[in-house]
Design a protein around this motif. Structure first.
Motif, mmCIF file in Angstrom:
data_model
loop_
_atom_site.group_PDB
_atom_site.id
_atom_site.type_symbol
_atom_site.label_atom_id
_atom_site.label_comp_id
_atom_site.label_asym_id
_atom_site.label_seq_id
_atom_site.Cartn_x
_atom_site.Cartn_y
_atom_site.Cartn_z
ATOM 1 N N SER A 1 0.847 -1.191 0.000
ATOM 2 C CA SER A 1 0.000 0.000 0.000
ATOM 3 C C SER A 1 0.884 1.243 0.000
ATOM 4 O O SER A 1 1.691 1.428 0.907
ATOM 5 C CB SER A 1 -0.918 -0.003 1.227
ATOM 6 O OG SER A 1 -1.863 1.037 1.154
ATOM 7 N N PRO A 2 0.737 2.098 -1.021
ATOM 8 C CA PRO A 2 1.676 3.212 -1.212
ATOM 9 C C PRO A 2 1.325 4.478 -0.437
ATOM 10 O O PRO A 2 1.212 5.569 -1.002
ATOM 11 C CB PRO A 2 1.591 3.455 -2.722
ATOM 12 C CG PRO A 2 0.159 3.163 -3.048
ATOM 13 C CD PRO A 2 -0.224 2.007 -2.155
ATOM 14 N N GLU A 3 1.108 4.361 0.879
ATOM 15 C CA GLU A 3 0.813 5.563 1.669
ATOM 16 C C GLU A 3 1.949 6.577 1.605
ATOM 17 O O GLU A 3 3.116 6.209 1.631
ATOM 18 C CB GLU A 3 0.576 5.199 3.140
ATOM 19 C CG GLU A 3 -0.837 4.829 3.478
ATOM 20 C CD GLU A 3 -1.141 3.391 3.141
ATOM 21 O OE1 GLU A 3 -2.274 2.958 3.369
ATOM 22 O OE2 GLU A 3 -0.224 2.686 2.662
ATOM 23 N N GLU A 4 1.582 7.843 1.555
ATOM 24 C CA GLU A 4 2.564 8.916 1.663
ATOM 25 C C GLU A 4 2.599 9.331 3.135
ATOM 26 O O GLU A 4 1.993 10.328 3.539
ATOM 27 C CB GLU A 4 2.175 10.082 0.759
ATOM 28 C CG GLU A 4 2.086 9.688 -0.709
ATOM 29 C CD GLU A 4 1.463 10.763 -1.577
ATOM 30 O OE1 GLU A 4 0.512 11.435 -1.110
ATOM 31 O OE2 GLU A 4 1.932 10.945 -2.710
ATOM 32 N N GLY A 5 3.285 8.535 3.957
ATOM 33 C CA GLY A 5 3.206 8.655 5.403
ATOM 34 C C GLY A 5 3.365 10.055 5.951
ATOM 35 O O GLY A 5 2.568 10.504 6.781
ATOM 36 N N GLU A 6 4.374 10.768 5.501
ATOM 37 C CA GLU A 6 4.658 12.090 6.059
ATOM 38 C C GLU A 6 3.548 13.087 5.755
ATOM 39 O O GLU A 6 3.400 14.094 6.455
ATOM 40 C CB GLU A 6 5.995 12.613 5.498
ATOM 41 C CG GLU A 6 7.201 11.757 5.858
ATOM 42 C CD GLU A 6 7.436 11.696 7.360
ATOM 43 O OE1 GLU A 6 7.031 12.634 8.074
ATOM 44 O OE2 GLU A 6 8.027 10.697 7.820
ATOM 45 N N ALA A 7 2.755 12.822 4.714
ATOM 46 C CA ALA A 7 1.688 13.745 4.335
ATOM 47 C C ALA A 7 0.348 13.408 4.971
ATOM 48 O O ALA A 7 -0.625 14.130 4.796
ATOM 49 C CB ALA A 7 1.538 13.752 2.803
ATOM 50 N N ILE A 8 0.287 12.321 5.729
ATOM 51 C CA ILE A 8 -0.977 11.880 6.330
ATOM 52 C C ILE A 8 -1.064 12.390 7.768
ATOM 53 O O ILE A 8 -0.169 12.137 8.573
ATOM 54 C CB ILE A 8 -1.076 10.345 6.321
ATOM 55 C CG1 ILE A 8 -1.038 9.821 4.886
ATOM 56 C CG2 ILE A 8 -2.342 9.876 7.018
ATOM 57 C CD1 ILE A 8 -0.987 8.309 4.779
ATOM 58 N N PRO A 9 -2.133 13.101 8.112
ATOM 59 C CA PRO A 9 -2.274 13.605 9.483
ATOM 60 C C PRO A 9 -2.267 12.455 10.498
ATOM 61 O O PRO A 9 -2.975 11.469 10.327
ATOM 62 C CB PRO A 9 -3.645 14.305 9.457
ATOM 63 C CG PRO A 9 -3.887 14.633 8.015
ATOM 64 C CD PRO A 9 -3.248 13.516 7.247
ATOM 65 N N ASN A 10 -1.446 12.592 11.534
ATOM 66 C CA ASN A 10 -1.377 11.601 12.619
ATOM 67 C C ASN A 10 -1.027 10.193 12.138
ATOM 68 O O ASN A 10 -1.431 9.207 12.748
ATOM 69 C CB ASN A 10 -2.701 11.565 13.393
ATOM 70 C CG ASN A 10 -3.024 12.886 14.044
ATOM 71 O OD1 ASN A 10 -2.169 13.493 14.683
ATOM 72 N ND2 ASN A 10 -4.247 13.348 13.886
ATOM 73 N N TYR A 11 -0.278 10.104 11.032
ATOM 74 C CA TYR A 11 0.144 8.788 10.545
ATOM 75 C C TYR A 11 1.019 8.110 11.596
ATOM 76 O O TYR A 11 0.933 6.902 11.807
ATOM 77 C CB TYR A 11 0.903 8.948 9.232
ATOM 78 C CG TYR A 11 1.312 7.648 8.584
ATOM 79 C CD1 TYR A 11 0.360 6.796 8.042
ATOM 80 C CD2 TYR A 11 2.656 7.288 8.497
ATOM 81 C CE1 TYR A 11 0.720 5.605 7.426
ATOM 82 C CE2 TYR A 11 3.036 6.096 7.885
ATOM 83 C CZ TYR A 11 2.058 5.265 7.354
ATOM 84 O OH TYR A 11 2.422 4.080 6.751
ATOM 85 N N TYR A 12 1.862 8.902 12.244
ATOM 86 C CA TYR A 12 2.643 8.420 13.381
ATOM 87 C C TYR A 12 2.067 9.061 14.648
ATOM 88 O O TYR A 12 1.886 10.279 14.718
ATOM 89 C CB TYR A 12 4.118 8.813 13.239
ATOM 90 C CG TYR A 12 4.766 8.288 11.986
ATOM 91 C CD1 TYR A 12 5.102 6.948 11.855
ATOM 92 C CD2 TYR A 12 5.034 9.151 10.925
ATOM 93 C CE1 TYR A 12 5.701 6.470 10.696
ATOM 94 C CE2 TYR A 12 5.624 8.678 9.759
ATOM 95 C CZ TYR A 12 5.955 7.338 9.649
ATOM 96 O OH TYR A 12 6.532 6.871 8.497
ATOM 97 N N SER A 13 1.734 8.228 15.616
ATOM 98 C CA SER A 13 1.162 8.765 16.851
ATOM 99 C C SER A 13 1.829 8.125 18.058
ATOM 100 O O SER A 13 2.436 7.054 17.965
ATOM 101 C CB SER A 13 -0.355 8.526 16.895
ATOM 102 O OG SER A 13 -0.671 7.149 16.753
ATOM 103 N N ARG A 14 1.712 8.792 19.196
ATOM 104 C CA ARG A 14 2.324 8.309 20.438
ATOM 105 C C ARG A 14 1.326 8.472 21.574
ATOM 106 O O ARG A 14 0.686 9.510 21.710
ATOM 107 C CB ARG A 14 3.600 9.087 20.733
ATOM 108 C CG ARG A 14 4.321 8.624 21.993
ATOM 109 C CD ARG A 14 5.625 9.375 22.165
ATOM 110 N NE ARG A 14 5.412 10.804 22.402
ATOM 111 C CZ ARG A 14 6.387 11.685 22.576
ATOM 112 N NH1 ARG A 14 7.651 11.279 22.497
ATOM 113 N NH2 ARG A 14 6.116 12.942 22.797
#
Length: 346
Positions: free
Chosen positions: A203-216
């Motif tokens: 799946s070719p997600e553009e991670g850095e452009a997705i809101p809250n793609y990385y969360s803590r």
């Protein structure tokens, strides 16, 4: 002098009479005109015409449950509300089309399996069926882009009229999620039953452009213990916090397949649910009496990734190519005749 005064009075009286003669018809005309022709309401030139479903979607009538109210609407009208709610309208048109076909297929799959609502075919609760948003509510969210985005959503539904995803000639369980961690997950890795068309794919997600793609998310030891004992009272949290989670096994997508929590073996999806994490693709670290989880992606990870679909659309894929990528071994076809008509509600 007397003659001049008489002349002035005569002129004034004549002028008054002339004024009355001219004004009297004007006072009489409006009531007479309204009586003859009736009153015509002002027209709001900005009012949009109501959405008109395509032939196939328009022939399928649904009973849709919102709260405690059941409303009848055709399938196309329902899908416009679903797509408004389930995918950002700013996405590419082909991604919105893929979302529409997935939502249509999911709806028919649920109905074919027998609705669990007594007087309705489907509901608008996203935790039960699919989310739904009225045009009024969507416009309040969309602001200045409301006309453009409403047109795009309606076009996605209209241009895919009647299209469904089939496996073995039957509508599939066309689940979807927001964003995966680069790979989707097989259904069997998340739920009890595996399905041949819900397998792990790239799946070719553009991670850095997705809101809250990385969360803590951080929990105190007390918070963590309380949440898990509520569902697994047999769990043992007597040791050091660093020993509470052990033996994590990850699947092909990098998500946690199983992990021991307080000595109890649990699926990663269960841990996600208990803690309210955005996905089961997580790692953790402990420091003192705190546990911090680092999470990638959003959703259960099975089926179509919405952000992945949008990335594919940006790269030129059409909605059929997107669906064929995320749902293994399927075909896209029109609805069968029996799907086009609903039983008349009692």
């Amino acid at each position: 002098m007397r003659k001049r005064q008489d002349l002035r009075q005569s002129i004034a009286v004549s002028a008054a009479l002339l004024a009355v003669l001219f004004l009297l018809p004007l006072l009489c005309i409006p009531p007479a005109r309204e009586a003859l022709f009736g009153h015509e309401d002002d027209v709001d030139e900005t009012e949009r015409p109501p959405f008109q479903s395509g032939e196939a979607d328009g022939r399928r009538i649904l009973r849709v449950l919102t709260g405690e109210t059941v409303t009848e609407m055709d399938l196309g009208t329902y899908l416009v509300g679903v797509v408004r709610a389930e995918m950002p309208a700013s996405f590419e048109l082909e991604a919105l089309k893929a979302q529409t076909v997935a939502a249509r297929t999911y709806t028919l799959y649920q109905i074919a399996g027998g609705s669990h609502h007594e007087n309705a075919d489907i509901c608008t609760d996203h935790t039960c069926c699919q989310a739904y948003l009225t045009e009024e509510a969507a416009r309040a969210n969309w602001g200045d882009q409301a006309d453009v985005w409403e047109d795009k959503v309606e076009r996605a539904v209209k241009e895919t009229d009647g299209e469904v995803i089939l496996y073995g000639g039957q509508p599939i369980l066309a689940v979807f999620h927001s964003a995966s961690a680069g790979l989707t997950r097989a259904a069997g890795e998340v739920w009890m039953e595996d399905l041949p068309y819900l397998q792990a794919v790239s799946s070719p997600e553009e991670g850095e452009a997705i809101p809250n793609y990385y969360s803590r998310v951080t929990f105190t030891a007390a918070e963590f213990r309380e949440k898990f004992l509520a569902v697994h009272p047999e769990a043992d949290f007597s040791g050091e916090v660093s020993t509470w989670l052990t033996g994590a096994v990850t699947d092909s997508a990098g998500s946690v397949s199983t992990v021991n929590v307080g000595g109890v073996s649990m699926k990663g999806s269960q841990v996600r649910s208990v803690l309210g994490l955005r996905s089961a693709c997580f790692t953790w670290e402990t420091e003192g009496d705190r546990i911090t989880f680092y999470v990638t992606g959003y959703g259960h990870g099975v089926g179509m990734s919405q952000y992945g679909a949008n990335a594919m659309a940006k790269n030129g894929a059409d909605h059929r190519e997107i669906l064929a990528h995320y749902y293994t071994g399927v075909e896209i076809s029109g609805m069968e005749e029996e799907d086009l008509t609903a039983d008349t509600p009692n």
